[in-house]
Design a protein around this motif. Structure first.
Motif, PDB file in Angstrom:
ATOM      1  N   ALA A  93       0.848  -1.192   0.000  1.00 51.15           N
ATOM      2  CA  ALA A  93       0.000   0.000   0.000  1.00 51.15           C
ATOM      3  C   ALA A  93       0.885   1.243   0.000  1.00 51.15           C
ATOM      4  N   TRP A  94       0.324   2.337  -0.520  1.00 50.33           N
ATOM      5  CA  TRP A  94       1.061   3.595  -0.661  1.00 50.33           C
ATOM      6  C   TRP A  94       0.372   4.723   0.114  1.00 50.33           C
ATOM      7  N   THR A  95       1.192   5.656   0.591  1.00 53.88           N
ATOM      8  CA  THR A  95       0.730   7.002   0.930  1.00 53.88           C
ATOM      9  C   THR A  95       1.733   7.942   0.285  1.00 53.88           C
ATOM     10  N   GLY A  96       1.240   8.812  -0.613  1.00 57.22           N
ATOM     11  CA  GLY A  96       2.159   9.669  -1.347  1.00 57.22           C
ATOM     12  C   GLY A  96       3.155   8.839  -2.127  1.00 57.22           C
ATOM     13  N   ALA A  97       4.444   9.122  -1.937  1.00 57.72           N
ATOM     14  CA  ALA A  97       5.499   8.391  -2.642  1.00 57.72           C
ATOM     15  C   ALA A  97       6.086   7.273  -1.803  1.00 57.72           C
ATOM     16  N   ASP A  98       5.485   6.954  -0.658  1.00 56.20           N
ATOM     17  CA  ASP A  98       6.007   5.938   0.246  1.00 56.20           C
ATOM     18  C   ASP A  98       5.226   4.629   0.092  1.00 56.20           C
ATOM     19  N   LEU A  99       5.965   3.552  -0.118  1.00 54.14           N
ATOM     20  CA  LEU A  99       5.395   2.215  -0.239  1.00 54.14           C
ATOM     21  C   LEU A  99       5.575   1.476   1.072  1.00 54.14           C
ATOM     22  N   PHE A 100       4.541   0.757   1.493  1.00 52.50           N
ATOM     23  CA  PHE A 100       4.584  -0.030   2.721  1.00 52.50           C
ATOM     24  C   PHE A 100       4.278  -1.488   2.380  1.00 52.50           C
ATOM     25  N   LEU A 101       5.052  -2.400   2.993  1.00 51.19           N
ATOM     26  CA  LEU A 101       4.835  -3.833   2.780  1.00 51.19           C
ATOM     27  C   LEU A 101       5.470  -4.613   3.920  1.00 51.19           C
ATOM     28  N   VAL A 102       5.151  -5.900   3.985  1.00 51.39           N
ATOM     29  CA  VAL A 102       5.728  -6.791   4.998  1.00 51.39           C
ATOM     30  C   VAL A 102       6.447  -7.912   4.274  1.00 51.39           C
ATOM     31  N   ASP A 103       7.721  -8.154   4.615  1.00 49.78           N
ATOM     32  CA  ASP A 103       8.499  -9.181   3.926  1.00 49.78           C
ATOM     33  C   ASP A 103       8.420 -10.515   4.661  1.00 49.78           C
ATOM     34  N   THR A 104       9.085 -11.535   4.117  1.00 54.40           N
ATOM     35  CA  THR A 104       9.010 -12.874   4.695  1.00 54.40           C
ATOM     36  C   THR A 104       9.704 -12.976   6.054  1.00 54.40           C
ATOM     37  N   LEU A 105      10.508 -11.982   6.416  1.00 50.75           N
ATOM     38  CA  LEU A 105      11.136 -11.946   7.734  1.00 50.75           C
ATOM     39  C   LEU A 105      10.237 -11.292   8.776  1.00 50.75           C
ATOM     40  N   GLY A 106       9.052 -10.857   8.341  1.00 48.34           N
ATOM     41  CA  GLY A 106       8.125 -10.217   9.261  1.00 48.34           C
ATOM     42  C   GLY A 106       8.395  -8.745   9.478  1.00 48.34           C
ATOM     43  N   ARG A 107       9.240  -8.158   8.651  1.00 49.95           N
ATOM     44  CA  ARG A 107       9.549  -6.732   8.803  1.00 49.95           C
ATOM     45  C   ARG A 107       8.506  -5.888   8.064  1.00 49.95           C
ATOM     46  N   CYS A 108       7.917  -4.929   8.743  1.00 50.60           N
ATOM     47  CA  CYS A 108       7.050  -3.949   8.095  1.00 50.60           C
ATOM     48  C   CYS A 108       7.945  -2.828   7.585  1.00 50.60           C
ATOM     49  N   LEU A 109       8.019  -2.706   6.253  1.00 46.65           N
ATOM     50  CA  LEU A 109       8.978  -1.804   5.624  1.00 46.65           C
ATOM     51  C   LEU A 109       8.294  -0.586   5.031  1.00 46.65           C
ATOM     52  N   GLN A 110       8.965   0.559   5.155  1.00 47.59           N
ATOM     53  CA  GLN A 110       8.567   1.787   4.476  1.00 47.59           C
ATOM     54  C   GLN A 110       9.646   2.089   3.439  1.00 47.59           C
ATOM     55  N   VAL A 111       9.226   2.219   2.171  1.00 50.63           N
ATOM     56  CA  VAL A 111      10.187   2.373   1.088  1.00 50.63           C
ATOM     57  C   VAL A 111       9.856   3.644   0.316  1.00 50.63           C
ATOM     58  N   ARG A 112      10.812   4.545   0.243  1.00 45.73           N
ATOM     59  CA  ARG A 112      10.691   5.713  -0.629  1.00 45.73           C
ATOM     60  C   ARG A 112      11.514   5.434  -1.877  1.00 45.73           C
TER      61      ARG A 112
END
Length: 554
Positions: A99-118
């Motif tokens: 999911a996105w807000t503005g230019a930031d992408l959010f996701l959860v990887d297989t290690l269980g990390r909730c990541l914010q990606v610009r």
């Protein structure tokens, strides 16, 4: 036969819109690709796309892609202006929600990390999920909400960790504009972030079994299965209550169709409709009530089990020729009459296709699932045997024309049912199935399988397994009129190990049964390349026609 299959495959599979994009497999495509609202190609990674999420302005689209059938994925971000792509390094995902807000992408990887990606920057870890916890990011009205779900509850939190709302364990979640919709085991909860108002509806007050739910501004859409038929209901929030405002019937007795997805995009509600031999179509909801199937129609009939339970069957094609009976019956999954090119080809060749809603599935509610779960799995197999007998009694087929088919859990049900008595069916096609329930722990998805089959150390569960286990039934089978067997496994299967299928093939062969053993490279339990799917489907149809003593015309 292959020509008939190719004709059905050319119909393609249109995707539901998200923003101004869709994930569709167009006519001639071997895999789904990213297209715009006019159907123009935006990006083709050349491998399977398992999910996508466009940024709010549509400038960037995140794709989860998998290079094989293992379901293990990586994330690629596409610039829709330049049509260039960038892969997120060192990030592995598996059917993640993005999911996105503005230019930031959010996701959860297989290690269980909730990541914010610009875009263009390294990922930032917001938090790591606890053992047994699932995190789902959702963009709502320009704000990012994360649903953190454990075994008992779901907490809706902001990216700063602030608590928004606590709910019972949420099964699914969606958003549209400033409205978020959460589906728990008992109710629908609609939350408007602007103003913080919420509205609810108990699922038991809706007439039917809920299958899909989608947020719309100020309310939601729900796909319900009522008496075997698909209906879409729109609910709106009023004084804290979600109340029905519109009902659209999709299916009828002589034209059984299913809703395979809902979405909200371009300020409209969208629905995808399909049936076993009629290709999917995507349309605004207001058009769905006026549409009918294009192509071979399906019809609904019921048969009665020995204990009085009514089992729903979906029939496609005409009786009198070879009959393919498809079974599943597990995990509470509603057996939807979705489009399958092999069914369309089978019917074009003069065959009758039957899909049976057995106990263990979810088509008739929660008790339908639990009655075929754990020690009740023997009831699922008994239902499959009942259906086979009833198809013959009703004059729809003959045993020498009837072939059972099942994939995954359905493969075990199909094989076990075929071994219930000599001469019940002519053949059985089993695909990627956990065939040895007593040793369910040897599969990669052991925990997943144990939840459905039960723990073999439980005496009641073990006694049931002693009854329906294909190995036990093969040992007890009196011989003589053996059905033919096609036993298939996939090299990239992330849920089912091949060893039990090898053991069963050897045991059946030793008893004198005819067994075709197939192990397919670069295929897995998830979606697969169309060329590989075509060859696999052709092998199943070829086997079924040959078992029913019909010329395949290959």
């Amino acid at each position: 036969m292959r020509d008939a299959l190719r004709r059905a495959e050319r119909s393609g599979r249109p995707g539901l819109p998200l923003g101004r994009f869709r994930l569709s497999r167009r006519s001639g495509d071997l895999l789904a690709v990213l297209v715009d609202e006019d159907g123009g190609l935006v990006f083709d990674p050349g491998v399977r796309i398992q999910g996508f999420a466009p940024s709010p302005d549509g400038h960037l689209v995140a794709l989860e892609v998998s290079d094989d059938g293992s379901e293990n994925g990586r994330v690629v971000v596409v610039d829709t202006s330049s049509r260039t792509s960038t892969e997120l390094g060192a990030v592995t995902v598996r059917h993640t929600r993005m999911a996105w807000t503005g230019a930031d992408l959010f996701l959860v990887d297989t290690l269980g990390r909730c990541l914010q990606v610009r875009h263009g920057e390294p990922p930032r870890t917001l938090f790591t999920t606890a053992a047994g916890e699932r995190a789902t990011p959702v963009g709502v009205g320009g704000t990012m909400v994360v649903a953190r779900t454990d075994e008992a509850r779901t907490r809706l939190v902001g990216i700063d960790g602030s608590e928004i709302l606590e709910l019972p364990r949420v099964r699914s979640i969606s958003a549209a504009a400033d409205t978020l919709l959460a589906v728990t085991g008992d109710e629908l909860v609609s939350l408007r972030l602007l103003g913080g108002t919420s509205a609810r509806c108990l699922l038991e007050t809706l007439a039917g079994v809920p299958v899909h739910a989608q947020a719309v501004p100020g309310g939601c859409l729900v796909h319900l299965v009522r008496d075997g038929h698909s209906t879409v209901v729109r609910l709106a929030a009023d004084a804290g209550v979600l109340a029905p405002t519109q009902t659209v019937a999709i299916s009828e007795q002589q034209d059984v169709r299913t809703v395979s997805g809902l979405s909200w995009a371009q300020d409209r509600a969208w629905v995808r409709i399909e049936s076993p031999a009629a290709a999917p179509r995507v349309m605004p909801l207001e058009q769905a009530a006026r549409s009918t199937s294009e192509g071979q129609r399906s019809r609904l009939v019921t048969v009665t089990a020995e204990d009085g339970a009514e089992i729903e069957l979906i029939l496609t094609g005409e009786p009198g020729g070879p009959t393919l009976l498809e079974v599943y019956g597990g995990f509470g999954i509603v057996d939807l009459p979705a489009f399958e090119p092999s069914v369309a080809a089978w019917c074009e060749l003069g065959g009758l296709h039957v899909s049976a809603r057995l106990r263990g599935g979810g088509g008739v509610g929660t008790t339908w699932h639990t009655s075929g779960q754990g020690a009740g799995k023997t009831r699922t197999v008994a239902d499959a045997v009942t259906v086979a007998r009833e198809l013959v009694r009703l004059g729809l087929t003959r045993p020498e024309q009837l072939v059972l088919a099942g994939a995954s859990l359905g493969g075990l049900v199909a094989v076990s049912a075929a071994l219930a008595e000599p001469g019940l069916v002519a053949g059985v096609a089993c695909t990627a199935a956990p065939l040895d329930p007593h040793r369910i722990g040897e599969h990669p998805g052991a925990r997943h399988w144990t939840e459905e089959f039960g723990d073999p150390s439980d005496p009641a569960v073990r006694a049931a397994m002693d009854d329906y286990s294909p190995f036990e039934r093969a040992r007890r089978f009196p011989g003589g009129r053996w059905p033919r067997f096609l036993l298939t496994t996939f090299a990239e299967d992330s849920r089912v190990a091949a060893a039990p299928t090898d053991r069963l093939a050897a045991a059946l062969t030793a008893r004198g049964a005819e067994v075709v053993r197939s192990h397919r490279p670069r295929m897995g339990h998830g979606g697969n390349h169309l060329d590989a799917v075509h060859d696999f489907a052709a092998s199943v149809l070829d086997f079924a026609l040959d078992s029913a003593h019909v010329s395949t015309g290959v």
